[in-house]
Write an enzyme that holds these catalytic residues in place. Structure first.
Site, PDB file in Angstrom:
ATOM      1  N   HIS C  72       0.816  -1.213   0.000  1.00 20.49           N
ATOM      2  CA  HIS C  72       0.000   0.000   0.000  1.00 20.49           C
ATOM      3  C   HIS C  72       0.859   1.277   0.000  1.00 20.49           C
ATOM      4  O   HIS C  72       0.558   2.230  -0.707  1.00 20.49           O
ATOM      5  CB  HIS C  72      -0.907  -0.024   1.234  1.00 20.49           C
ATOM      6  N   HIS C 118     -10.474   2.795  -0.682  1.00 20.91           N
ATOM      7  CA  HIS C 118     -10.658   2.380   0.702  1.00 20.91           C
ATOM      8  C   HIS C 118     -11.488   1.109   0.705  1.00 20.91           C
ATOM      9  O   HIS C 118     -12.499   1.001   1.388  1.00 20.91           O
ATOM     10  CB  HIS C 118     -11.300   3.499   1.529  1.00 20.91           C
TER      11      HIS C 118
END
Lengths: 229, 82, 758
Positions: C72, C118
């Site tokens: 990430h 998200h």
């Protein structure tokens, strides 16, 4: 004339109101919620938003801001006060206007254009409108389901305190065109004296053709006309 | 130290759409014996002080002034020692 | 509680005790080997850390490397591909590498923008996952000194027939609304697709856009040794500990439900205060640098700001204001508590910064200072608990060249020929079924929950081809759109990604805007699987090529891998967020037909392309074939043609043709214009009527115009070699297409608007 716009932590329509006042060529300034002196203003705007996050109840915390005592005095002296959306909720919580706000009947936030019918054209906020005129102005709220007890409601009707009602495009006040379940389709009311207005629709969002409607101007221009007399 | 548990609900007679939806959902899950459902808030306060009757008065005042809106809501509370 | 659950829980409890014990044994080597794996690091990565430090890492250090070197934060699997993107251009003031990209729009003004995913947090706790997604991306924008002026939300869910999907959908929308509405930033556009592949792993992408004066642009630089490092905003708690490494970078399984404590809770009220505080600090020029705390929390903010400025930093975590007691040093360093900012200020300005925070009621504390030795030193009340080169955390994560292999399904699925199917018996019914399918019908149920008008700039509300915001005190407006059809990309990731770009650009052009730049959110499965990585590389290859043709550099974005659940990976879903500029808002064009007797015409050409179409999915229950072809040069010519026509004032309405095909687009033009139309013209082809109506061929726009403009339009089209076909006229109360479709606009509207509800 001079508009004053109260800024609470969490207000988010103060810049829109500022721009609206600017568009009609009037003076305007922000008032931080700690301010206690409201001298020099002709009309105070409590703007929309989520003061203190609306975390306990809409407007519940803002009513204890230092500026509110000064606002009560300002209104008692006949100064014009307009509470839009969250500003309306604060006026209800502080007791400047009767009634209370519940969650929308659909339990969802609603943002869209609605039609509202002008019920009383003799207030300082509506002299530039026609009786029964239908204004097209957006709403954007989660708690706009206005409520007042039967006796209070009766008095308000008698005194001409109900200024705006949700209606269809032709001015018929029907349940189908009531977006949030508010009692008697109420969208805006004044106090008994008529110098404090609370309304859920956002007139400051309906000031320019490019954004879809200019009907909100009529409310701002009424205020200008009332204060220049 | 004392702890106050304040319960705020909509007054009887005021429409509670949230409660209505929960009632319907429980019904569809087969709980056929559920009657009226009301949704409220539960607020827990930790309080300094030893005089219970004074604290009682204080919590009542706080509930009236801030924690509830007397136009539409009613409240009850419990006060106990931790 | 069943006995089985009891056992599971007591095991967890034991494990917890063990972990606490391990945290306390900071320097004991024997545990490290087991720990790095648990933190998501490989043996090679661990060895690299040892090499960098010249010793075994402490637990704090290991935790910090694990979050910064996670997929990430480090883009370790995607870096080699992403470096091919065009990222520069005359209007690009800031490309990738900062918190957001910045694009010049003239008059000393610029637009900051960024998109992020998200997905996993939203799968676990949809309301908070979506809400904090909005919060995070907004911080990226105002960190740059820009006032956030818009949010856009591309969402992907499973089929609405599934109860959990309904719940996810409803809660995600509520979460976006709850956060965005409160902070007072309008959500002006987005899209929603429903496909079975997203059932267990919805995609929740959020794009945010801000406006900044070019001389007020702020950067995330910790410059000037001796300067103060100030943490302000919410208090630090144990929110999202390990969120980055555990949630975002490992494959998502059902048991991830148990990771619920890792999900952060959003506080939009504090965010709104942070916007005002940050912009006031920048306006008063009190800051040297500013960075938000997002994934990897304080660790990321500290190492990125000092690495960018080639300085170092000392932090004493005892000075971090905490919400909980007994937090371990590593917890403070990797906490993902929301609504926090890291400001860098000179010693003289430090008090002024703290005063502004105080005025707004925002907690602030000096937690350290900038140094000049390139090291990030972490102290716990004066005791050194970690020391690492900043660069090694921020920029020296290992880079992986993953194996790529074309999957077997492609050949089989592409070999299907939609023309082998029979003509539908009832074309009108097929049309209505498509018009009311969840992917095509009106998304009013969604966007009415978003405040899309606050800030009084929204000139084009949701429901058109793009959101349009006018820029106050100027003639300009900006247009924004997000696009990405995962189904097309599943059938052919290269072509599908070209379509995402072509459609985004076409959407903007149809409003009268010239495309300027993109931000991309690349949602894929597990990159360690060769077929997923092949999808990824094909997609990036296509985006790169299309960006060059459309002159829209990439100014930043986000890669989200590991979007998998028990039924496998989601469709490869690159989402393109594109910005365009309308020079004069007078030219803004909308989709609705305007006036009776105006001519309705088609720009571009229809081919019999039903592969991957809504027709195939809805009417034939099939996802197969090849997606419509894209000819970038032709597409570019079509767009130039439409823009020139708009700028010359020749056309009254324009609507890009995408999913659902021509018939659906005509219906939308009628509904928006509150008028009917009679369509009797057709391109000269050998297609069957239903193919013509439902084909999803690219490079097409439906326009309407006054009859007297026809001559000039024909001249323009022939100059730019774009085909123009007159289809019919505006008027009447029905949409009438040949002798097969004749439906009142009232009925079209009610069906289309009422189809989506939960």
């Amino acid at each position: 004339m001079r508009f004053g716009i109260v800024v609470f932590p969490g207000s988010n329509c103060e810049q829109d109101c500022y721009y609206a006042a600017h568009l009609i060529g009037e003076q305007v300034s922000y008032i931080w919620h700690h301010e206690t002196n409201l001298n020099g203003y002709d009309c105070i705007i409590l703007p929309g938003g989520f003061s203190y996050g609306d975390y306990l109840r809409t407007g519940a915390v803002a009513k204890f801001s230092p500026v509110m005592d000064a606002l009560v005095t300002f209104a008692e002296k006949g100064g014009l006060v307009i509470g839009i959306c969250n500003g309306f909720q604060i006026l209800l919580e502080s007791g400047l206007l009767p009634g209370a706000m519940l969650r929308n009947k659909g339990l969802k936030f609603i943002c869209k254009y609605v039609n509202v019918k002008v019920e009383n054209t003799s207030t300082p906020f509506t002299t530039k409108t026609l009786r029964g005129e239908v204004l097209r102005i957006p709403i954007a709220h989660n708690e706009g389901n206005y409520y007042a007890e039967a006796g209070v409601l009766e008095d308000m009707n008698k005194n001409g305190q109900i200024i705006l009602r949700y209606c269809d495009p032709h001015g018929d006040v029907t349940e189908e065109w009531n977006p949030n379940g508010s009692i008697e389709n109420i969208a805006g009311i004044t106090n008994k004296e008529g110098n404090v207005l609370g309304l859920m629709p956002h007139p400051e969002r309906a000031m320019e053709e490019i954004l879809g409607s200019e009907d909100g101007r009529k409310i701002f221009e009424s205020i200008v006309s009332a204060t220049s007399k | 130290m004392y702890k106050a548990k304040v319960y705020v609900t909509l007054k009887e007679g005021i429409l509670d759409p949230q409660g209505a939806i929960i009632g319907k959902a429980l019904d569809s899950l087969g709980y056929k014996n559920v009657g009226n459902v009301r949704v409220g808030k539960f607020i827990q306060l930790e309080l300094e002080g030893t005089d219970k009757s004074k604290l009682n008065k204080q919590v009542d005042e706080m509930s009236h002034r801030l924690l509830s809106n007397p136009v539409i809501e009613s409240y009850t509370f419990e006060l106990g020692e931790e | 509680m069943t006995s089985e659950q009891k056992i599971v829980n007591s095991e967890q409890a034991e494990e917890h005790v063990e972990l606490v014990f391990i945290h306390r044994s900071l320097f004991i080597r024997s545990f490290m080997a087991e720990l790095y794996e648990e933190l998501g690091l490989t043996k090679e990565e661990y060895d690299k850390i040892v090499k960098i430090l010249g010793r075994e890492p402490t637990y704090v250090e290991l935790a910090m490397y694990s979050v910064m070197w996670s997929e990430h934060c480090s883009y370790k699997s995607s870096k080699p591909q992403l470096k091919n993107f065009p990222t520069t251009g005359p209007a690009i003031l800031q490309g990738p590498g900062e918190n957001a990209g910045i694009i010049d729009i003239g008059d000393g003004q610029a637009i900051a923008m960024k998109i992020e995913s998200h997905n996993h947090p939203s799968a676990i706790e949809p309301y908070q996952g979506a809400a904090t997604g909005v919060g995070g991306i907004l911080r990226d924008i105002f960190t740059m000194g820009a006032r956030p002026i818009a949010v856009l939300d591309p969402l992907r869910f499973g089929s609405l027939e599934d109860d959990r999907v309904k719940y996810l959908f409803e809660e995600v929308v509520a979460g976006i609304a709850g956060y965005g509405n409160c902070v007072g930033v309008p959500t002006i556009a987005g899209d929603v697709y429903f496909e079975e592949c997203y059932e267990g792993n919805p995609l929740v992408n959020v794009m945010a856009v801000g406006l900044v004066e070019t001389d007020k642009i702020m950067h995330g630089y910790a410059s000037g040794p001796g300067n103060s490092v100030i943490l302000f905003g919410n208090k630090t708690g144990r929110d999202g500990i390990g969120g980055v490494s555990v949630l975002a970078s490992q494959e998502f399984t059902e048991t991830a439900q148990e990771k619920r404590p890792s999900v952060q809770v959003g506080d939009p009220f504090t965010e709104k205060l942070l916007i005002e505080v940050s912009l006031e600090l920048i306006e008063k020029r009190l800051l040297v640098g500013l960075q938000d705390l997002g994934g990897a929390g304080l660790t990321c903010a500290a190492c990125e700001t000092s690495s960018r400025a080639e300085t170092g930093m000392e932090i004493d975590i005892a000075n971090v204001i905490k919400r909980e007691t007994g937090m371990e040093p590593f917890e403070t360093m990797v906490s993902e508590s929301q609504e926090r900012m890291l400001g860098i200020a000179t010693p003289e300005n430090t008090k002024n910064v703290l005063d502004v925070c105080k005025k707004w009621g925002v907690d602030a504390m000096v937690i350290g200072k900038v140094t000049d030795d390139g090291a990030l030193k972490v102290y716990d009340d004066g005791e050194l608990v970690g020391e690492m080169p900043s660069r090694s955390l921020a920029d020296e994560a290992p880079v992986y060249h993953r194996t790529s292999a074309k999957p077997d399904y492609i050949k089989e699925i592409q070999s299907f020929d939609p023309r082998s199917l029979k003509t539908p018996r009832d074309i009108e019914k097929a049309f209505m079924d498509i018009l009311t399918s969840p992917n095509i019908c009106s998304k009013r149920w969604v966007y009415e929950q978003y405040d899309h008008m606050v800030q009084t700039n929204t000139a084009l509300i949701p429901g058109g081809d793009a959101g349009v915001l006018r820029i106050k005190e100027t003639q300009k407006a900006i247009a924004l759109t997000v696009d990405g059809n995962g189904r097309y990309c599943y059938l052919d990731p290269y072509t599908g990604s070209l379509i995402a770009m072509a459609e985004a650009a076409r959407n903007l052009v149809a409003t009268g805007a010239r495309p300027l730049a993109i931000t991309d959110c690349l949602n894929f499965g597990n990159p360690e699987k060769p077929h997923v990585f092949w999808q990824f590389t094909e997609s990036v290859r296509a985006l790169t090529e299309a960006c060059r043709v459309f002159n829209t550099p990439v100014v930043g974005g986000n890669v989200s891998f590991y979007n998998e659940w028990k039924k496998g990976a989601v469709y490869p879903t690159p989402v393109v967020g594109m910005l365009g500029l309308i020079k004069d808002i007078k030219n803004m064009t909308t989709i609705g037909f305007k006036r009776r007797d105006d001519i309705v015409a088609l720009l571009g050409n229809t081919m019999p392309e039903l592969g991957g179409s809504e027709y195939l999915k809805v009417v034939r229950k099939k996802v197969a074939g090849r997606p419509p072809a894209v000819d970038l040069k032709k597409e570019k010519a079509l767009q130039e043609c439409c823009l020139e026509a708009i700028e010359a004032g020749l056309i009254k309405s324009a609507h890009d043709i995408s999913e659902g095909g021509l018939a659906v687009i005509l219906a939308e033009c009628c509904i928006a214009g509150k008028t009917g139309a009679v369509i009797n013209g057709r391109e000269d082809t050998d297609m069957e009527l239903y193919e013509w109506l439902f084909s999803e061929s690219q490079g097409r726009i439906v326009i309407s115009f006054k009859e007297r403009s026809l001559f000039l339009l024909e001249k323009l089209c022939s100059r730019l070699r774009v085909d123009l076909t007159v289809l019919g006229r505006v008027g009447g109360e029905n949409l009438q297409i040949g002798d097969k479709i004749n439906i009142s606009v009232e009925r079209l509207k009610n069906s289309w608007q009422g189809a989506l509800h939960v």
